[in-house]
Motif scaffolding. Structure first.
Motif, PDB file in Angstrom:
ATOM      1  N   PHE A   8       0.821  -1.166   0.087  1.00 46.54           N
ATOM      2  CA  PHE A   8       0.117  -0.010  -0.058  1.00 46.54           C
ATOM      3  C   PHE A   8       0.782   1.300  -0.028  1.00 46.54           C
ATOM      4  O   PHE A   8       0.624   2.188  -0.899  1.00 46.54           O
ATOM      5  CB  PHE A   8      -0.991   0.114   1.114  1.00 46.54           C
ATOM      6  CG  PHE A   8      -1.767   1.054   1.345  1.00 46.54           C
ATOM      7  CD1 PHE A   8      -2.785   1.267   0.491  1.00 46.54           C
ATOM      8  CD2 PHE A   8      -1.254   2.025   2.102  1.00 46.54           C
ATOM      9  CE1 PHE A   8      -3.581   2.559   0.692  1.00 46.54           C
ATOM     10  CE2 PHE A   8      -2.131   3.196   2.388  1.00 46.54           C
ATOM     11  CZ  PHE A   8      -3.090   3.677   1.575  1.00 46.54           C
ATOM     12  N   LEU A   9       1.823   1.289   0.780  1.00 45.96           N
ATOM     13  CA  LEU A   9       2.870   2.772   0.789  1.00 45.96           C
ATOM     14  C   LEU A   9       3.464   2.618  -0.393  1.00 45.96           C
ATOM     15  O   LEU A   9       3.496   3.809  -0.601  1.00 45.96           O
ATOM     16  CB  LEU A   9       3.995   2.163   2.135  1.00 45.96           C
ATOM     17  CG  LEU A   9       3.099   2.290   3.509  1.00 45.96           C
ATOM     18  CD1 LEU A   9       4.299   2.063   4.578  1.00 45.96           C
ATOM     19  CD2 LEU A   9       2.545   3.750   3.847  1.00 45.96           C
ATOM     20  N   CYS A  20       7.045  11.306   0.703  1.00 48.38           N
ATOM     21  CA  CYS A  20       6.280  11.860   2.024  1.00 48.38           C
ATOM     22  C   CYS A  20       4.723  11.919   1.668  1.00 48.38           C
ATOM     23  O   CYS A  20       4.219  12.752   1.045  1.00 48.38           O
ATOM     24  CB  CYS A  20       6.828  13.089   2.234  1.00 48.38           C
ATOM     25  SG  CYS A  20       6.717  13.757   3.856  1.00 48.38           S
ATOM     26  N   LEU A  21       4.281  10.771   2.367  1.00 46.38           N
ATOM     27  CA  LEU A  21       2.665  10.524   2.256  1.00 46.38           C
ATOM     28  C   LEU A  21       1.825  11.480   3.457  1.00 46.38           C
ATOM     29  O   LEU A  21       2.021  10.901   4.331  1.00 46.38           O
ATOM     30  CB  LEU A  21       2.274   9.169   2.157  1.00 46.38           C
ATOM     31  CG  LEU A  21       3.000   8.374   1.291  1.00 46.38           C
ATOM     32  CD1 LEU A  21       2.669   6.643   1.507  1.00 46.38           C
ATOM     33  CD2 LEU A  21       2.745   8.798  -0.275  1.00 46.38           C
ATOM     34  N   LYS A  22       1.157  12.184   2.922  1.00 45.12           N
ATOM     35  CA  LYS A  22       0.211  12.839   3.990  1.00 45.12           C
ATOM     36  C   LYS A  22      -1.087  12.142   4.106  1.00 45.12           C
ATOM     37  O   LYS A  22      -2.127  12.282   3.480  1.00 45.12           O
ATOM     38  CB  LYS A  22       0.041  14.529   3.459  1.00 45.12           C
ATOM     39  CG  LYS A  22       1.075  15.208   3.554  1.00 45.12           C
ATOM     40  CD  LYS A  22       0.997  16.628   3.494  1.00 45.12           C
ATOM     41  CE  LYS A  22       2.147  17.743   3.306  1.00 45.12           C
ATOM     42  NZ  LYS A  22       3.412  17.165   3.943  1.00 45.12           N
ATOM     43  N   VAL A  52      10.485   3.608   7.513  1.00 50.52           N
ATOM     44  CA  VAL A  52       9.532   4.708   7.575  1.00 50.52           C
ATOM     45  C   VAL A  52       9.986   5.785   8.561  1.00 50.52           C
ATOM     46  O   VAL A  52      10.639   5.330   9.496  1.00 50.52           O
ATOM     47  CB  VAL A  52       8.104   4.676   7.426  1.00 50.52           C
ATOM     48  CG1 VAL A  52       7.747   3.626   6.384  1.00 50.52           C
ATOM     49  CG2 VAL A  52       7.678   4.031   8.699  1.00 50.52           C
ATOM     50  N   LYS A  53       9.593   7.161   8.490  1.00 51.28           N
ATOM     51  CA  LYS A  53       9.705   8.146   9.469  1.00 51.28           C
ATOM     52  C   LYS A  53       8.393   8.500   9.610  1.00 51.28           C
ATOM     53  O   LYS A  53       7.620   9.008   8.834  1.00 51.28           O
ATOM     54  CB  LYS A  53      10.656   9.053   9.220  1.00 51.28           C
ATOM     55  CG  LYS A  53      10.838  10.281  10.313  1.00 51.28           C
ATOM     56  CD  LYS A  53      11.852  11.213   9.707  1.00 51.28           C
ATOM     57  CE  LYS A  53      11.953  12.397  10.744  1.00 51.28           C
ATOM     58  NZ  LYS A  53      12.408  13.557  10.174  1.00 51.28           N
ATOM     59  N   LEU A  54       8.090   8.557  10.990  1.00 51.05           N
ATOM     60  CA  LEU A  54       6.221   9.176  11.293  1.00 51.05           C
ATOM     61  C   LEU A  54       6.323  10.305  11.788  1.00 51.05           C
ATOM     62  O   LEU A  54       7.350  10.548  12.835  1.00 51.05           O
ATOM     63  CB  LEU A  54       5.784   7.997  12.098  1.00 51.05           C
ATOM     64  CG  LEU A  54       5.695   6.544  11.548  1.00 51.05           C
ATOM     65  CD1 LEU A  54       5.275   5.568  12.671  1.00 51.05           C
ATOM     66  CD2 LEU A  54       4.854   6.485  10.305  1.00 51.05           C
ATOM     67  N   VAL A  59       3.312   9.956   6.664  1.00 52.43           N
ATOM     68  CA  VAL A  59       4.365   8.783   6.781  1.00 52.43           C
ATOM     69  C   VAL A  59       5.410   8.938   5.464  1.00 52.43           C
ATOM     70  O   VAL A  59       5.191   9.026   4.356  1.00 52.43           O
ATOM     71  CB  VAL A  59       3.778   7.661   6.475  1.00 52.43           C
ATOM     72  CG1 VAL A  59       4.410   6.153   6.098  1.00 52.43           C
ATOM     73  CG2 VAL A  59       2.495   7.277   7.469  1.00 52.43           C
ATOM     74  N   GLU A  60       6.736   9.225   6.127  1.00 52.51           N
ATOM     75  CA  GLU A  60       7.840   9.388   5.081  1.00 52.51           C
ATOM     76  C   GLU A  60       8.353   7.860   4.932  1.00 52.51           C
ATOM     77  O   GLU A  60       9.195   7.508   5.850  1.00 52.51           O
ATOM     78  CB  GLU A  60       8.772  10.352   5.702  1.00 52.51           C
ATOM     79  CG  GLU A  60       9.931  10.520   4.631  1.00 52.51           C
ATOM     80  CD  GLU A  60      10.968  11.862   5.340  1.00 52.51           C
ATOM     81  OE1 GLU A  60      11.866  11.710   4.489  1.00 52.51           O
ATOM     82  OE2 GLU A  60      10.451  12.414   6.221  1.00 52.51           O
TER      83      GLU A  60
END
Length: 73
Positions: A8-9, A20-22, A52-54, A59-60
């Protein structure tokens, strides 16, 4: 869940054209038909593994290759 979440990501990253998903954990959960808590737990695991970095509402993706390996395993 981890394979579906990584897929999904990666898919969202391709659609959005950014790493970088908002998106909120709840929206991901709704999309995947999974509880927000499960998504949060998996994303925290992904973060601990350096994938990832939250941050709040974001979600980056920091290691796409590792996410892809997880998806293919």
């Amino acid at each position: 869940v981890d394979k579906r979440l990584s897929a999904f990501l990666i898919e969202e990253m391709a659609v959005e054209g950014t790493n970088c998903l908002k998106i909120t954990h709840e929206k991901i959960g709704n999309h995947m038909g999974t509880a927000r808590e499960v998504i949060t737990r998996m994303l925290r695991y992904f973060q601990s593994e350096g994938m990832v970095k939250l941050t709040r509402g974001t979600v980056e993706i920091t290691d796409q290759k590792k996410l892809e390996q997880l998806q293919d395993s």
